[in-house]
Design a protein around this motif. Structure first.
Motif, PDB file in Angstrom:
ATOM      1  N   VAL A  84      95.317  72.871  33.582  1.00  0.00           N
ATOM      2  CA  VAL A  84      93.863  72.746  33.779  1.00  0.00           C
ATOM      3  C   VAL A  84      93.195  72.300  32.469  1.00  0.00           C
ATOM      4  O   VAL A  84      92.342  71.395  32.464  1.00  0.00           O
ATOM      5  CB  VAL A  84      93.262  74.076  34.289  1.00  0.00           C
TER       6      VAL A  84
ATOM      7  N   TYR B  20      99.689  66.104  39.667  1.00  0.00           N
ATOM      8  CA  TYR B  20      98.598  65.254  40.169  1.00  0.00           C
ATOM      9  C   TYR B  20      99.123  63.841  40.371  1.00  0.00           C
ATOM     10  O   TYR B  20      99.842  63.307  39.512  1.00  0.00           O
ATOM     11  CB  TYR B  20      97.424  65.250  39.179  1.00  0.00           C
TER      12      TYR B  20
ATOM     13  N   VAL C  61      90.772  75.035  52.199  1.00  0.00           N
ATOM     14  CA  VAL C  61      91.587  76.252  52.142  1.00  0.00           C
ATOM     15  C   VAL C  61      90.727  77.506  52.351  1.00  0.00           C
ATOM     16  O   VAL C  61      91.052  78.373  53.162  1.00  0.00           O
ATOM     17  CB  VAL C  61      92.352  76.315  50.802  1.00  0.00           C
TER      18      VAL C  61
ATOM     19  N   LEU D 256      89.907  70.837  41.609  1.00  0.00           N
ATOM     20  CA  LEU D 256      89.597  70.710  40.188  1.00  0.00           C
ATOM     21  C   LEU D 256      88.949  69.361  39.819  1.00  0.00           C
ATOM     22  O   LEU D 256      87.900  69.341  39.170  1.00  0.00           O
ATOM     23  CB  LEU D 256      90.888  70.911  39.375  1.00  0.00           C
TER      24      LEU D 256
ATOM     25  N   ASP E 205      96.479  81.358  44.472  1.00  0.00           N
ATOM     26  CA  ASP E 205      97.002  80.275  43.625  1.00  0.00           C
ATOM     27  C   ASP E 205      98.386  80.599  43.072  1.00  0.00           C
ATOM     28  O   ASP E 205      98.692  81.760  42.794  1.00  0.00           O
ATOM     29  CB  ASP E 205      96.068  80.038  42.427  1.00  0.00           C
TER      30      ASP E 205
ATOM     31  N   THR F 263     101.845  72.570  49.792  1.00  0.00           N
ATOM     32  CA  THR F 263     101.513  73.963  50.068  1.00  0.00           C
ATOM     33  C   THR F 263     102.532  74.600  51.022  1.00  0.00           C
ATOM     34  O   THR F 263     102.688  75.824  51.031  1.00  0.00           O
ATOM     35  CB  THR F 263     100.063  74.063  50.604  1.00  0.00           C
TER      36      THR F 263
ATOM     37  N   ALA G 225      85.958  72.346  45.898  1.00  0.00           N
ATOM     38  CA  ALA G 225      86.941  73.420  45.735  1.00  0.00           C
ATOM     39  C   ALA G 225      88.053  72.963  44.793  1.00  0.00           C
ATOM     40  O   ALA G 225      88.705  73.786  44.161  1.00  0.00           O
ATOM     41  CB  ALA G 225      87.534  73.784  47.090  1.00  0.00           C
TER      42      ALA G 225
ATOM     43  N   ASN H 176      99.162  66.831  44.351  1.00  0.00           N
ATOM     44  CA  ASN H 176      97.703  66.907  44.212  1.00  0.00           C
ATOM     45  C   ASN H 176      97.088  65.514  44.028  1.00  0.00           C
ATOM     46  O   ASN H 176      97.068  65.001  42.913  1.00  0.00           O
ATOM     47  CB  ASN H 176      97.328  67.813  43.035  1.00  0.00           C
TER      48      ASN H 176
ATOM     49  N   ARG I 135      99.888  71.597  37.742  1.00  0.00           N
ATOM     50  CA  ARG I 135     100.032  70.883  39.018  1.00  0.00           C
ATOM     51  C   ARG I 135     100.555  69.478  38.780  1.00  0.00           C
ATOM     52  O   ARG I 135     100.408  68.907  37.697  1.00  0.00           O
ATOM     53  CB  ARG I 135      98.670  70.760  39.727  1.00  0.00           C
TER      54      ARG I 135
ATOM     55  N   LYS J 299      84.982  75.808  35.749  1.00  0.00           N
ATOM     56  CA  LYS J 299      85.611  77.141  35.708  1.00  0.00           C
ATOM     57  C   LYS J 299      87.117  76.935  35.637  1.00  0.00           C
ATOM     58  O   LYS J 299      87.678  76.147  36.387  1.00  0.00           O
ATOM     59  CB  LYS J 299      85.279  77.925  36.973  1.00  0.00           C
ATOM     60  N   VAL J 300      87.722  77.675  34.710  1.00  0.00           N
ATOM     61  CA  VAL J 300      89.184  77.634  34.588  1.00  0.00           C
ATOM     62  C   VAL J 300      89.716  78.890  35.268  1.00  0.00           C
ATOM     63  O   VAL J 300      89.504  80.002  34.788  1.00  0.00           O
ATOM     64  CB  VAL J 300      89.614  77.588  33.106  1.00  0.00           C
TER      65      VAL J 300
ATOM     66  N   TYR K   2      95.277  77.274  56.431  1.00  0.00           N
ATOM     67  CA  TYR K   2      95.384  75.813  56.317  1.00  0.00           C
ATOM     68  C   TYR K   2      96.837  75.407  56.074  1.00  0.00           C
ATOM     69  O   TYR K   2      97.400  74.558  56.771  1.00  0.00           O
ATOM     70  CB  TYR K   2      94.490  75.284  55.169  1.00  0.00           C
TER      71      TYR K   2
HETATM   72  C1  WQD Z   1      94.347  72.728  40.831  1.00  0.00           C
HETATM   73  C2  WQD Z   1      94.436  73.685  39.641  1.00  0.00           C
HETATM   74  C3  WQD Z   1      93.479  75.838  40.083  1.00  0.00           C
HETATM   75  C4  WQD Z   1      89.389  74.351  40.632  1.00  0.00           C
HETATM   76  C5  WQD Z   1      94.783  72.495  46.828  1.00  0.00           C
HETATM   77  C6  WQD Z   1      95.285  73.080  48.116  1.00  0.00           C
HETATM   78  C7  WQD Z   1      96.547  72.389  48.536  1.00  0.00           C
HETATM   79  C8  WQD Z   1      96.366  70.875  48.559  1.00  0.00           C
HETATM   80  C9  WQD Z   1      95.720  70.332  47.340  1.00  0.00           C
HETATM   81  C10 WQD Z   1      95.942  70.136  50.769  1.00  0.00           C
HETATM   82  C11 WQD Z   1      94.821  75.108  40.011  1.00  0.00           C
HETATM   83  C12 WQD Z   1      92.684  75.114  39.041  1.00  0.00           C
HETATM   84  C13 WQD Z   1      90.746  74.497  40.424  1.00  0.00           C
HETATM   85  C14 WQD Z   1      88.493  74.815  39.623  1.00  0.00           C
HETATM   86  C15 WQD Z   1      90.376  75.500  38.302  1.00  0.00           C
HETATM   87  N1  WQD Z   1      95.524  70.460  49.629  1.00  0.00           N
HETATM   88  N2  WQD Z   1      91.227  75.046  39.283  1.00  0.00           N
HETATM   89  N3  WQD Z   1      89.030  75.353  38.492  1.00  0.00           N
HETATM   90  O1  WQD Z   1      94.986  74.600  44.511  1.00  0.00           O
HETATM   91  O2  WQD Z   1      96.748  73.021  43.616  1.00  0.00           O
HETATM   92  O3  WQD Z   1      95.800  72.646  45.851  1.00  0.00           O
HETATM   93  O4  WQD Z   1      94.549  71.091  47.018  1.00  0.00           O
HETATM   94  O5  WQD Z   1      97.028  70.268  51.235  1.00  0.00           O
HETATM   95  O6  WQD Z   1      96.890  72.893  49.791  1.00  0.00           O
HETATM   96  O7  WQD Z   1      95.525  74.461  47.947  1.00  0.00           O
HETATM   97  O8  WQD Z   1      94.403  72.209  43.898  1.00  0.00           O
HETATM   98  O9  WQD Z   1      92.517  71.151  42.712  1.00  0.00           O
HETATM   99  O10 WQD Z   1      92.133  73.346  43.897  1.00  0.00           O
HETATM  100  O11 WQD Z   1      93.516  73.313  41.828  1.00  0.00           O
HETATM  101  O12 WQD Z   1      90.804  76.004  37.262  1.00  0.00           O
HETATM  102  O13 WQD Z   1      87.273  74.727  39.763  1.00  0.00           O
HETATM  103  O14 WQD Z   1      93.132  73.780  39.040  1.00  0.00           O
HETATM  104  O15 WQD Z   1      93.569  77.194  39.798  1.00  0.00           O
HETATM  105  O16 WQD Z   1      95.590  75.616  38.964  1.00  0.00           O
HETATM  106  P1  WQD Z   1      95.511  73.256  44.416  1.00  0.00           P
HETATM  107  P2  WQD Z   1      93.036  72.462  43.111  1.00  0.00           P
END
Ligand code: WQD
Ligand code: NAD
Length: 348
Positions: free
Chosen positions: A278, A242, A95, A209, A304, A135, A207, A188, A240, A225-226, A158
């Motif tokens: 999270v 998952y 992303v 979680l 986000d 997304t 990138a 997710n 999310r 990091k939250v 993306y």
């Molecule tokens: C999950 C939650 C973050 C990292 C992304 C893409 C999406 C899809 C799946 C492809 C959120 C929080 C994250 C961290 C955190 N990909 N977080 N600390 O953003 O739901 O989706 O991946 O299509 O398009 O955008 O997934 O795993 O990045 O985040 O607190 O280090 O965890 O803010 O709430 P996301 P993620």
């Protein structure tokens, strides 16, 4: 003489060496109805992954290291196999990089999808599963997200490539009446195959979680990091949906059966319908790994949304598929993969 319908069908799996694709390939290998053939340029994956799939399944995986930006390479593969269908997972998915270099994402993601459908048409292959994403829904107008929710208001290039490809495939199905296309909107995906032999192997700083948390647990990173503690959610952090990657992979096998029906172009959510915060995820990974995960509270991450989870009804009724693996199972399997492969496939 054997019946034609008993013969295994060749299924093209683009991006089959990647995180989700490798699990899809493994599920197809378990199914006597299908023979997966992988095309992947290894831009974001490793050949070791395919060796491990072969070791786990005891079967050879036909693999072609083709860059799908070049149509002739694709054509060569179509000449070798009488494909019944294609699963298109290949693409770029970072992303943040898509915000910095949008043209790269439009060129590659849209270019390879176009090349694929044009070559499919040339060879008379009209069944396609496409890896789309939750997304495409943008900021939810209501929850849970069902497939009728509007799409297109994506916050990054993306996500827009997923939306544009969906639109392109809808238009295609308007004129190609004998094509059957299924858009799979993944929520997710996390977790790994229960063997711990294949899993997600991100380059650099993760990138997403889950890989970040397992890298903290294994000692590769100091603290998690939250991103955001002021969302209107039960504990203020992002929620999310998952889904275990093996459940997701099994959803593809279920969707392949749908392509055998006259289905036009249809979208399905692949998620569990449940949301996890999270902080809840941090606690679940601590439990699965037996390691303390230190974390810092940070500002929201740009782009986000606070909360996303899906309505699973359509996939359950029309695909006869439902995710069954629990959050604890997802975390146990992500951790098992991380623990066994602290540096991913590169250790091999
Ligand atoms: C999950 C939650 C973050 C990292 C992304 C893409 C999406 C899809 C799946 C492809 C959120 C929080 C994250 C961290 C955190 N990909 N977080 N600390 O953003 O739901 O989706 O991946 O299509 O398009 O955008 O997934 O795993 O990045 O985040 O607190 O280090 O965890 O803010 O709430 P996301 P993620
Ligand atoms: P991944 O990066 O692990 O897999 C994608 C594969 O495509 C990689 O192996 C890469 O080498 C290959 N590829 C990229 N460009 C190519 C090209 N020009 N020619 C041939 N192969 C090429 O990603 P993933 O997580 O397995 O995702 C698979 C698909 O699912 C992607 O389309 C992604 O956008 C989509 N998706 C992923 C998620 C997620 O959170 N992982 C969520 C929703 C949708």
């Amino acid at each position: 003489r054997g019946h034609e319908e008993d013969e295994p069908k060749f299924v093209l799996v683009t991006g089959g060496a990647g995180y989700i694709g490798s699990h899809v390939v493994l599920e197809l290998l378990k199914d006597y109805r299908y023979v997966p053939v992988v095309v992947d340029n290894l831009d974001n994956s490793h050949p070791e992954c395919l060796h491990r799939i072969e070791a786990l399944s005891g079967k050879k995986v036909p693999f072609y290291p083709v860059d799908m930006m070049y149509k002739d390479g694709l054509r060569e593969v179509f000449k070798k196999y009488n494909f019944s269908s294609a699963i298109h997972l290949a693409g770029l998915k970072a992303v943040g990089e898509s915000v910095e270099n949008p043209m790269k994402y439009y060129r590659v993601n849209i270019g390879i999808a176009l090349n694929l459908v044009e070559v499919m048409k040339e060879f008379g292959v009209g069944k396609l599963l496409f890896s789309s994403s939750a997304t495409v829904y943008g900021t939810p107008k209501y929850l849970p997200l069902d497939e009728n929710h509007e799409t297109g208001a994506c916050s990054n290039p993306y996500g827009k490539t997923k939306f544009f490809i969906e639109e392109m495939l809808k238009d295609l199905s308007q004129v190609e009446n004998d094509w059957n296309i299924v858009l799979l909107r993944y929520f997710n995906p996390i977790g790994a195959h229960e063997s711990g032999e294949i899993g997600e192997d991100p380059n650099g700083i993760p990138a997403n979680l889950m890989p970040f948390l397992t890298q903290v647990a294994v000692g590769k990173r100091k603290e998690a990091k939250v991103f955001g503690t002021d969302y209107a959610t039960r504990d203020g952090t992002g929620l999310r949906d998952y889904i275990h990657v093996v459940d997701l992979a099994q959803g593809h096998v279920a969707a392949l059966a749908k392509l055998e029906e006259k289905c036009g172009c249809r979208a399905y959510n692949l998620g569990t319908g449940k949301s996890v915060s999270v902080l809840e995820m941090i606690a679940a990974v601590e439990k699965a790994s037996g390691k303390k995960i230190p974390y810092v509270l940070c500002h929201r991450r740009e782009g986000d949304v606070g909360e996303m989870y899906c309505d699973t009804t359509k996939a359950e009724t029309e695909l006869k598929w439902k995710a069954t693996r629990s959050l604890d199972q997802m975390c146990a399997d992500s951790w098992n993969w991380q623990r066994k492969n602290p540096t991913g496939y590169k250790t091999a």
